[in-house]
Design a protein around this motif. Structure first.
Motif: not given
Length: 215
Positions: A64-69, A92-101, A151-154
């Motif tokens: 999760a921290v690495e963005g590999n949701a 939603f938060d996990l899916l959003s991490l994948h979207f950001v990546e 901040h969503l990319l941080s």
């Protein structure tokens, strides 16, 4: 009413209690090697199956921290089936991490398709609308890291999601989702803030945890 700091020295503290509080924090945060060293040096009893549990949670947390949701979701489903599906906020938060990546990798077409298939359905619930709009707005910027939604990319955002996931996994396993140390700090802060409200009438400054820790 204020508390005379000299009274603190009159309270006896059991070493075993301190050890258990520290161990709780280490186990909660998956510091496996430190837990093993701490247990060996203090003789504190290690919780049953805690090493195996920490290893699994640490892998999930790191993903999760690495963005590999997607990998984080996969590993979570193995450890706690249906947890992500039932916890809509976390999902939603996990899916959003994948979207950001995908956005950061400049895979805008893939990101848009992913958002339409996986994130858009959340838009039917009002509390997700603003979040969804913020994430979709990232696609409008050539350099999303310079956008108002940077901040969503941080790392801090990924850390926040990873922490929430770790707490959810612990709770699913009927384990405390906050460590004993965190609870003590929360309770101490609340009590001292209430006391400070009474003292504020006499012109005393409000309670500050940072100042308290430095005192």
């Amino acid at each position: 009413m204020d508390v005379d700091p000299r009274h603190f020295n009159q309270v006896a503290i059991n070493d075993n209690d301190i050890h258990n509080i520290v161990l709780s924090y280490l186990v909660h945060n998956c510091y496996k090697e430190t837990v093993e060293s701490f247990v060996a040096s203090t003789g504190t009893k290690q919780p049953a199956d805690c090493i195996e549990d920490m290893e699994k949670r640490k892998r999930i947390f790191q993903c999760a921290v690495e963005g590999n949701a997607q990998k984080a979701i996969e590993l979570t489903e193995e450890l706690a089936p249906d947890l992500v599906e039932k916890n809509k906020d976390l999902h939603f938060d996990l899916l959003s991490l994948h979207f950001v990546e995908l956005v950061c990798a400049k895979k805008c077409t893939e990101a848009l398709e992913f958002a339409q298939n996986k994130l858009t359905p959340f838009g039917k619930v009002e509390k997700y609308v603003t979040k969804l709009e913020d994430f979709m707005a990232l696609l409008a910027y050539k350099e999303p890291e310079k956008s108002p939604m940077f901040h969503l990319l941080s790392f801090e955002y990924r850390q926040q999601v990873a922490d929430s996931l770790n707490r959810a996994v612990l709770e699913h396993s009927n384990l405390p989702n906050y460590s004993a140390m965190e609870r003590l700090i929360q309770q101490t802060t609340v009590v001292r803030q209430c006391m400070s409200e009474d003292n504020a009438k006499n012109g005393n400054p409000p309670f500050s945890l940072n100042d308290f820790l430095r005192s």
